[in-house]
Write a protein that holds these residues in place. Structure first.
Motif, short mmCIF file in Angstrom:
data_model
loop_
_atom_site.label_atom_id
_atom_site.label_comp_id
_atom_site.label_asym_id
_atom_site.label_seq_id
_atom_site.Cartn_x
_atom_site.Cartn_y
_atom_site.Cartn_z
N ARG A 214 9.06 -31.01 -31.95
CA ARG A 214 8.86 -30.13 -30.80
C ARG A 214 10.11 -30.04 -29.93
NH1 ARG A 214 2.91 -30.38 -28.87
NH2 ARG A 214 3.33 -32.59 -28.72
N THR A 241 7.29 -32.05 -38.08
CA THR A 241 6.15 -32.84 -37.57
C THR A 241 4.91 -31.94 -37.53
OG1 THR A 241 6.51 -32.20 -35.27
CG2 THR A 241 7.63 -34.20 -36.05
N ARG A 242 3.80 -32.58 -37.33
CA ARG A 242 2.56 -31.81 -37.26
C ARG A 242 2.53 -30.90 -36.03
NH1 ARG A 242 -3.61 -33.39 -38.14
NH2 ARG A 242 -4.41 -31.58 -37.06
N GLN A 255 5.23 -30.59 -43.66
CA GLN A 255 4.77 -31.62 -42.70
C GLN A 255 4.77 -33.02 -43.29
OE1 GLN A 255 0.94 -31.01 -40.66
NE2 GLN A 255 0.72 -33.24 -40.72
N ILE A 256 5.31 -33.95 -42.50
CA ILE A 256 5.34 -35.36 -42.90
C ILE A 256 4.37 -36.14 -42.02
CG2 ILE A 256 6.80 -37.41 -42.68
CD1 ILE A 256 9.06 -35.70 -43.67
N THR A 259 -1.40 -36.80 -42.03
CA THR A 259 -2.12 -35.66 -42.58
C THR A 259 -1.17 -34.69 -43.28
OG1 THR A 259 -2.08 -34.79 -40.33
CG2 THR A 259 -4.15 -35.71 -41.10
N SER A 274 9.36 -37.45 -31.51
CA SER A 274 9.10 -38.62 -30.66
C SER A 274 8.85 -39.89 -31.47
CB SER A 274 7.89 -38.35 -29.74
OG SER A 274 6.75 -38.07 -30.53
N GLN A 278 1.36 -41.48 -36.32
CA GLN A 278 0.90 -40.64 -37.43
C GLN A 278 2.07 -39.98 -38.17
OE1 GLN A 278 -0.12 -40.23 -34.28
NE2 GLN A 278 -2.32 -40.64 -34.21
N HIS A 279 3.20 -39.84 -37.50
CA HIS A 279 4.40 -39.33 -38.17
C HIS A 279 5.10 -40.48 -38.90
CE1 HIS A 279 7.58 -36.45 -38.94
NE2 HIS A 279 8.44 -37.42 -38.68
N ASN A 293 17.43 -37.91 -30.06
CA ASN A 293 16.38 -37.64 -29.07
C ASN A 293 16.99 -37.82 -27.68
OD1 ASN A 293 13.96 -37.88 -27.36
ND2 ASN A 293 12.88 -38.00 -29.31
N ASP A 311 21.17 -34.39 -26.19
CA ASP A 311 20.56 -33.08 -26.42
C ASP A 311 20.87 -32.60 -27.84
OD1 ASP A 311 19.69 -30.49 -26.46
OD2 ASP A 311 20.78 -29.85 -24.67
N LEU A 312 19.85 -32.40 -28.63
CA LEU A 312 20.06 -32.00 -30.03
C LEU A 312 20.77 -30.65 -30.14
CD1 LEU A 312 17.84 -29.62 -31.10
CD2 LEU A 312 16.29 -31.51 -30.71
#
Ligand SMILES: Cc1cc2nc3c(=O)[nH]c(=O)nc-3n(C[C@H](O)[C@H](O)[C@H](O)COP(=O)(O)OP(=O)(O)OC[C@H]3O[C@@H](n4cnc5c(N)ncnc54)[C@H](O)[C@@H]3O)c2cc1C
Length: 329
Positions: A214, A241-242, A255-256, A259, A274, A278-279, A293, A311-312
């Protein structure tokens, strides 16, 4: 009734994996309730006896085969409402995905049934099913029980694991069902079906994965990570990410996580991610983990080999240039 009815999608001669996850889940739950897991499939000549019967390998004992258009919600609502009305299933279970949501919601309206959506787990309790659904940005779990005679449970995409029985089970019995479609179910026709863009990306086989979250800010932010993956060249790919997949910024195939897919590349570079648990479960076995990050306290730094705080939008283009320069391209 203790029987559970699962809707299974199919495409090009194969039953959808997400649907098979719902069948496995339905079979396990039905046996706890003392009932059976039945499946309904909708389509044409491609629904052969072999294909329908093979769903028995995931725990279904009976498959209702309905000759009606596949991929549209309303004909499936008509078909499920008839089968449930005739045979009295206590629950309808869906693996999720856009069609599952649409059919499940339509069926709930048709039957006046309670519905639980975005479900991540289901258990049998006192002879009934209780669904768990994350709420408040996934920070808490709500539990949903049903008062209506039929309960409708719609899983999150891939929340239920497809477990094939070993050795293969007996073929499911196939029962053809005639369904009279309601006039509004005949208003839409399927023009074309296809795979989602990017469905063929092979993130599981990549040596280098550049993953975006995100923190990329917008769908176009993925151009930054795509450029970086391209600069690495060779066997590199882009993952996600999801959060960004759910937002429609990138295809689900990338998606990794819990799920999504599980990967173990030589290098996993995370930009604007982040590091939610779950990731993490989907990428923690990577040989080298590098994270960019802007938040020095982001959880991902706790399991990174190298962390870059900043800052990416500034760092990723410079990294891309540096890699290109090193490779002389
Ligand atoms: C049952 C269940 C299953 C789930 N399955 C998965 C799964 O399979 N995969 C998955 O990924 N998630 C999964 N999730 C969701 C997971 O909990 C997180 O919500 C998700 O991983 C967060 O994605 P993110 O890191 O992209 O977004 P965020 O958590 O919002 O993180 C964005 C990060 O970007 C950083 N950032 C912002 N701007 C910049 C910038 N300019 N430069 C650098 N950094 C910046 C921020 O500091 C932040 O750390 C699941 C959740 C549940 C409940």
């Amino acid at each position: 009734m203790a029987d559970i009815l699962v809707y299974a999608l199919h495409y090009e001669g194969a039953i959808n994996k997400n649907s098979l996850g719902a069948v496995s889940e339905g079979a396990a739950l039905a046996s706890e309730l003392g009932g059976e897991c039945h499946v309904i499939v909708v389509g044409g000549d491609d629904l052969t006896d072999d294909l329908c019967g093979s769903i028995g390998n995931w725990g279904a004992t009976k498959v209702y085969r309905v000759n009606a258009p596949e991929g549209l919600a309303q004909p499936v609502v008509d078909a499920m409402a008839k089968v449930i009305g005739d045979d009295g299933h206590g629950y309808a279970l869906f693996g999720g995905g856009l069609l599952g949501f649409e059919v499940g919601a339509g069926l709930a309206a048709r039957l006046g049934a309670g519905v639980a959506m975005e479900v991540t787990a289901v258990r049998a309790q006192d002879g009934k099913l209780v669904a768990e659904r994350p709420i408040l940005g996934d920070s808490a779990i709500s539990e949903i029980a049903f008062r209506s005679p039929v309960g409708i449970i719609i899983g999150r995409l891939n929340a239920f694991e497809a477990k094939m029985s070993s050795p293969p089970a007996r073929a499911a019995a196939v029962q053809d069902v005639e369904v009279e479609l309601s006039p509004h179910a005949q208003q839409a026709t399927m023009v074309q079906r296809g795979e989602q863009r990017g469905a063929d990306v092979d993130i599981e086989g990549a040596d280098v994965l550049v993953a975006g979250g995100r923190g990329l800010g917008k769908p176009e932010g993925f151009e930054l990570v795509e450029e970086l993956a391209k600069a690495f060249g060779g066997n590199s790919a882009v993952a996600a990410t999801r959060a960004v997949v759910d937002a429609g910024w990138y295809p689900y195939a990338a998606q990794i996580g819990q799920t999504g897919k599980t990967v173990a590349p030589k290098l996993y570079l995370a930009a604007g991610i982040s590091g939610a648990i779950q990731h993490k479960v989907g990428m923690q076995s990577s040989e080298n983990i590098v994270a960019i990050n802007k938040d020095a306290n982001a959880p991902i730094f706790e399991f990174s080999d190298l962390g870059v705080v900043g800052d990416l939008n500034k760092i990723v283009p410079k990294l891309t240039e540096a890699i290109k320069a090193k490779k002389g391209s």
